[in-house]
Design an enzyme around this catalytic site. Structure first.
Site, mmCIF file in Angstrom:
data_model
loop_
_atom_site.group_PDB
_atom_site.id
_atom_site.type_symbol
_atom_site.label_atom_id
_atom_site.label_comp_id
_atom_site.label_asym_id
_atom_site.label_seq_id
_atom_site.Cartn_x
_atom_site.Cartn_y
_atom_site.Cartn_z
ATOM 1 N N ASP A 240 -9.897 10.663 7.204
ATOM 2 C CA ASP A 240 -8.993 11.121 6.386
ATOM 3 C C ASP A 240 -9.044 12.473 6.146
ATOM 4 O O ASP A 240 -9.699 13.153 5.395
ATOM 5 C CB ASP A 240 -8.249 10.801 5.163
ATOM 6 C CG ASP A 240 -6.881 10.716 4.805
ATOM 7 O OD1 ASP A 240 -6.341 12.125 5.919
ATOM 8 O OD2 ASP A 240 -5.828 9.891 4.580
ATOM 9 N N GLU A 242 -6.426 14.645 6.275
ATOM 10 C CA GLU A 242 -4.630 15.772 6.696
ATOM 11 C C GLU A 242 -4.188 15.594 7.730
ATOM 12 O O GLU A 242 -4.762 16.233 8.647
ATOM 13 C CB GLU A 242 -4.354 16.727 5.263
ATOM 14 C CG GLU A 242 -3.205 16.965 4.436
ATOM 15 C CD GLU A 242 -3.007 15.121 4.600
ATOM 16 O OE1 GLU A 242 -1.790 14.739 5.255
ATOM 17 O OE2 GLU A 242 -2.577 15.549 3.431
ATOM 18 N N ASN A 243 -2.464 14.620 7.432
ATOM 19 C CA ASN A 243 -1.879 15.296 8.678
ATOM 20 C C ASN A 243 -2.768 13.999 10.058
ATOM 21 O O ASN A 243 -2.473 14.030 11.046
ATOM 22 C CB ASN A 243 -1.608 15.527 8.736
ATOM 23 C CG ASN A 243 -0.626 16.270 8.315
ATOM 24 O OD1 ASN A 243 0.608 15.454 7.453
ATOM 25 N ND2 ASN A 243 -0.787 17.727 7.776
ATOM 26 N N GLY A 317 -3.454 11.085 0.982
ATOM 27 C CA GLY A 317 -3.513 12.855 -0.364
ATOM 28 C C GLY A 317 -2.548 12.921 -0.916
ATOM 29 O O GLY A 317 -2.211 13.773 -1.852
ATOM 30 N N ASP A 318 -1.092 12.964 -0.003
ATOM 31 C CA ASP A 318 -0.188 12.537 -0.976
ATOM 32 C C ASP A 318 0.308 11.600 -1.784
ATOM 33 O O ASP A 318 1.406 11.789 -1.760
ATOM 34 C CB ASP A 318 0.853 13.474 -0.099
ATOM 35 C CG ASP A 318 0.818 11.927 1.663
ATOM 36 O OD1 ASP A 318 0.273 10.900 1.030
ATOM 37 O OD2 ASP A 318 1.821 12.587 2.093
ATOM 38 N N HIS A 436 5.281 -16.214 -1.918
ATOM 39 C CA HIS A 436 6.519 -15.782 -2.348
ATOM 40 C C HIS A 436 7.278 -14.770 -1.531
ATOM 41 O O HIS A 436 6.878 -14.423 -0.668
ATOM 42 C CB HIS A 436 5.657 -14.489 -3.578
ATOM 43 C CG HIS A 436 4.525 -13.541 -3.666
ATOM 44 N ND1 HIS A 436 5.026 -12.304 -3.034
ATOM 45 C CD2 HIS A 436 3.253 -12.888 -2.965
ATOM 46 C CE1 HIS A 436 4.266 -11.256 -2.336
ATOM 47 N NE2 HIS A 436 2.816 -12.083 -2.548
ATOM 48 N N ASP A 455 2.159 -11.998 1.411
ATOM 49 C CA ASP A 455 2.903 -12.775 0.641
ATOM 50 C C ASP A 455 2.775 -14.275 0.923
ATOM 51 O O ASP A 455 2.646 -14.901 -0.148
ATOM 52 C CB ASP A 455 3.960 -12.933 1.131
ATOM 53 C CG ASP A 455 4.958 -11.957 0.864
ATOM 54 O OD1 ASP A 455 4.609 -10.325 -0.032
ATOM 55 O OD2 ASP A 455 6.915 -11.324 1.605
ATOM 56 N N HIS A 483 3.709 -21.870 -13.741
ATOM 57 C CA HIS A 483 5.099 -22.506 -13.156
ATOM 58 C C HIS A 483 5.956 -22.222 -14.257
ATOM 59 O O HIS A 483 5.301 -22.211 -15.647
ATOM 60 C CB HIS A 483 4.596 -24.080 -12.925
ATOM 61 C CG HIS A 483 3.821 -24.355 -14.203
ATOM 62 N ND1 HIS A 483 4.469 -25.265 -15.076
ATOM 63 C CD2 HIS A 483 2.828 -24.460 -14.704
ATOM 64 C CE1 HIS A 483 3.851 -25.530 -16.390
ATOM 65 N NE2 HIS A 483 2.648 -25.214 -15.593
ATOM 66 N N ASP A 508 -0.078 -21.411 -18.094
ATOM 67 C CA ASP A 508 0.750 -22.198 -16.495
ATOM 68 C C ASP A 508 0.348 -21.182 -15.101
ATOM 69 O O ASP A 508 1.002 -21.691 -14.367
ATOM 70 C CB ASP A 508 1.791 -21.049 -16.233
ATOM 71 C CG ASP A 508 3.075 -21.400 -18.061
ATOM 72 O OD1 ASP A 508 2.998 -22.640 -18.723
ATOM 73 O OD2 ASP A 508 4.378 -20.967 -18.412
HETATM 74 O O1 AHR Z 1 -4.094 12.147 6.988
HETATM 75 C C1 AHR Z 1 -2.915 10.938 6.247
HETATM 76 C C2 AHR Z 1 -2.508 10.609 5.833
HETATM 77 O O2 AHR Z 1 -1.162 11.663 5.796
HETATM 78 C C3 AHR Z 1 -2.860 11.309 4.546
HETATM 79 O O3 AHR Z 1 -3.541 10.316 3.281
HETATM 80 C C4 AHR Z 1 -1.718 12.081 3.751
HETATM 81 O O4 AHR Z 1 -1.744 12.643 2.569
HETATM 82 C C5 AHR Z 1 -0.367 12.073 4.546
HETATM 83 O O5 AHR Z 1 1.043 11.177 4.441
#
Ligand code: AHR
Length: 518
Positions: A240, A242-243, A317-318, A436, A455, A483, A508
């Protein structure tokens, strides 16, 4: 760009080989357990000239001399916390501390400590580009008991990341920034993943926001295809950056990155100026393979890199937080580790002896026909039962009708969303499963969606009241099948719904698994 064996790298490779030999000699001579040998992963990285600057594990020490806490848990019953440490210096986690502290209640992991001494610990991730589901926009914390395993026969727990869960440190010490070289590995559960963004471990933005191409460098694991992908249907180890999740030099498909589903997966990403690599292997056996080793992506913005040096686990990252996965251990290094160093670390990981945990109940194996009996004093003759889509508990005994018996009977299947867990298919409505919806249980036909699979997947563990088993929801891992007034929910131990009530919660959510009535 092929790796060049410079003088520095040759020296590092020789040192790493020496460190690896120490481990192997320790194993072959039977001098204590494999882990009693001198070198643990961070000792091996240091010997290779690329020391750890962050070291996280809930299962074992990552230095031969480490004897501090691995992580901290908080229990729901009184909100107090407890550090979980080691059985011995350089050894394995003392999971019994957690088991006794969390008995009869639920626990979450609040801190994953940093073993390097740099205080690069991971805590609850704050809101960023995206809010998490917890108070203040923070992400959820992981249920401390949702990922039971053994390591060299010692009980341990991983960090179970259900969607919405995330850890972060935005104020770190010694982590690579800009285009500085770094390496990282992590051990994941290769059977627990999804296509949400983004189950990552590694370097990210210090403000929890998307600051543009090249502002991250983290290991990704999952089967999202929005950015890069490899062969098969996934999951894939990718970087990863970024973007973009990169499986190689191209923005989309790269033929050298395979689908990997080892139950325990070693995953590696590393980067240095205009050079990066993806490597991976089976953490239980064998060696690492290299799935990419070359120049930065042929997409603008990733050369030079603009790394910021935060650390993330389980999120993008975001603070994108719709991903799932399980983490056991991982480190980040200063400097670009050699393949020889990483190969020695892989040998150490294999010698560590990761193995799946057991629900402690042979009936919970795929193919078994079972019934689920309540253990609360009120209700010990009641079983989870369905009538059409509706689910409740009902009294069943030998005099019950064949229909009543069949309505309370289930076939255990490998978890639809996570084969380390289980799903319950109705015995008399083939293709329909307990699932669920709005926290209540129903029997619905499997529509093949990822949401249905999540789920309908539950992770068994020892019963919270000491009887039978409790079943954590795979996508709301602090909620367990419970339950309440004879209806069945996934409930947390305290919360805003009436069925989250703390009174009798441990009873439960505990079920005796019996052979099926039908
Ligand atoms: O690079 C993939 C993702 O893109 C990152 O993890 C994130 O920060 C952005 O949405």
């Amino acid at each position: 760009m092929p790796p060049r064996l410079t003088g520095r790298r040759l020296r590092a490779a020789a040192m790493a080989l020496t460190a690896a030999s120490a481990v192997i000699v320790g194993v072959l001579t039977g001098s204590g357990t494999a882990q009693a040998a001198t070198s643990q992963p961070c000792d091996i990285y240091a010997a290779g000239g690329t020391p750890c600057v962050a070291a996280h594990s809930t299962t074992r020490a990552l230095y031969a001399t480490y004897n501090g806490a691995l992580y901290q848990v908080r229990r729901a019953s009184d909100n107090t916390t407890r550090d979980i440490g080691l059985l011995s210096a350089g050894g394995y986690v003392n999971a019994a501390t957690q088991d006794s502290f969390c008995a009869g209640t639920s626990c979450v992991i609040t801190i994953i400590y940093d073993q390097t001494g740099r205080n690069n610990r991971l805590t609850q991730a704050p809101p960023g580009g995206f809010n998490g589901p917890a108070a203040g926009g923070y992400d959820n914390l992981a249920d401390a008991t949702a990922a039971p395993i053994t390591v060299a026969g010692h009980k341990a727990y991983g960090v179970f990341v259900a969607p919405g869960t995330g850890y972060r440190n935005n104020s770190t010490n010694g982590i690579a920034t800009g285009d500085q070289p770094e390496g990282m590995y992590a051990i994941f559960d290769g059977t627990h993943y999804n296509a949400g963004c983004c189950f990552d471990y590694g370097n990210a933005e210090t403000n929890s926001r998307d600051n543009g191409n090249g502002t991250m460098e983290a290991i990704y694991f999952g089967n999202i295809k929005a950015w890069g992908y490899g062969t098969g249907n996934g999951p894939w180890v990718m970087a990863d950056l970024e973007n973009g999740l990169f499986s190689g030099a191209n923005a989309g498909y790269n033929a050298n990155d395979p689908t990997l589903t080892h139950r325990f997966l070693t995953a590696i990403v590393k980067g240095e100026p205009n050079h990066w690599s993806i490597r991976a292997g089976n953490a239980q056996t064998g060696s690492l393979s290299t799935y990419y080793n070359g120049a930065r992506p042929n997409v603008a913005g990733y050369n030079p890199m603009k790394k910021e040096g935060a650390i993330i686990l389980g999120i993008g990252g975001d603070n994108s937080n719709s991903s799932a996965g399980t983490f056991y251990e991982g480190v980040m290094t200063s400097g670009y580790p050699s393949e020889a160093t990483e190969n020695s670390v892989q040998a150490n990981i294999v010698a560590a002896g990761y193995a799946p945990g057991s629900s402690g109940n042979n009936l919970l194996t795929p193919g078994s026909s079972i019934s689920l009996r309540a253990t609360t004093a009120c209700c010990t003759t009641r079983y989870i039962n369905h009538s059409g889509a509706g689910v409740n508990t009902a009294v069943v005994d030998s005099a019950s009708s064949a229909t009543a018996k069949a309505n309370a009977s289930w076939i255990v299947r490998a978890g639809l969303a996570n084969s380390s867990c289980v799903s319950f298919e109705s015995k008399n409505t083939a293709g329909s499963y307990l699932r669920h919806q709005n926290y209540q249980l129903y029997v619905h036909a499997n529509d093949g969606s990822a949401l249905f699979a999540s789920d309908a997947t539950f992770c068994p563990q020892a019963g919270k009241n000491g009887q039978g088993n409790s079943f954590a929801s795979s996508n709301y891992s602090t909620r367990y099948i419970r339950h309440y007034n004879n209806l069945v929910y996934i409930a947390s131990n305290g919360g805003s719904n009436t069925f989250d009530a703390t009174g009798l919660w441990a009873d439960d959510v505990s079920w005796v698994v019996t052979g099926s009535w039908a």
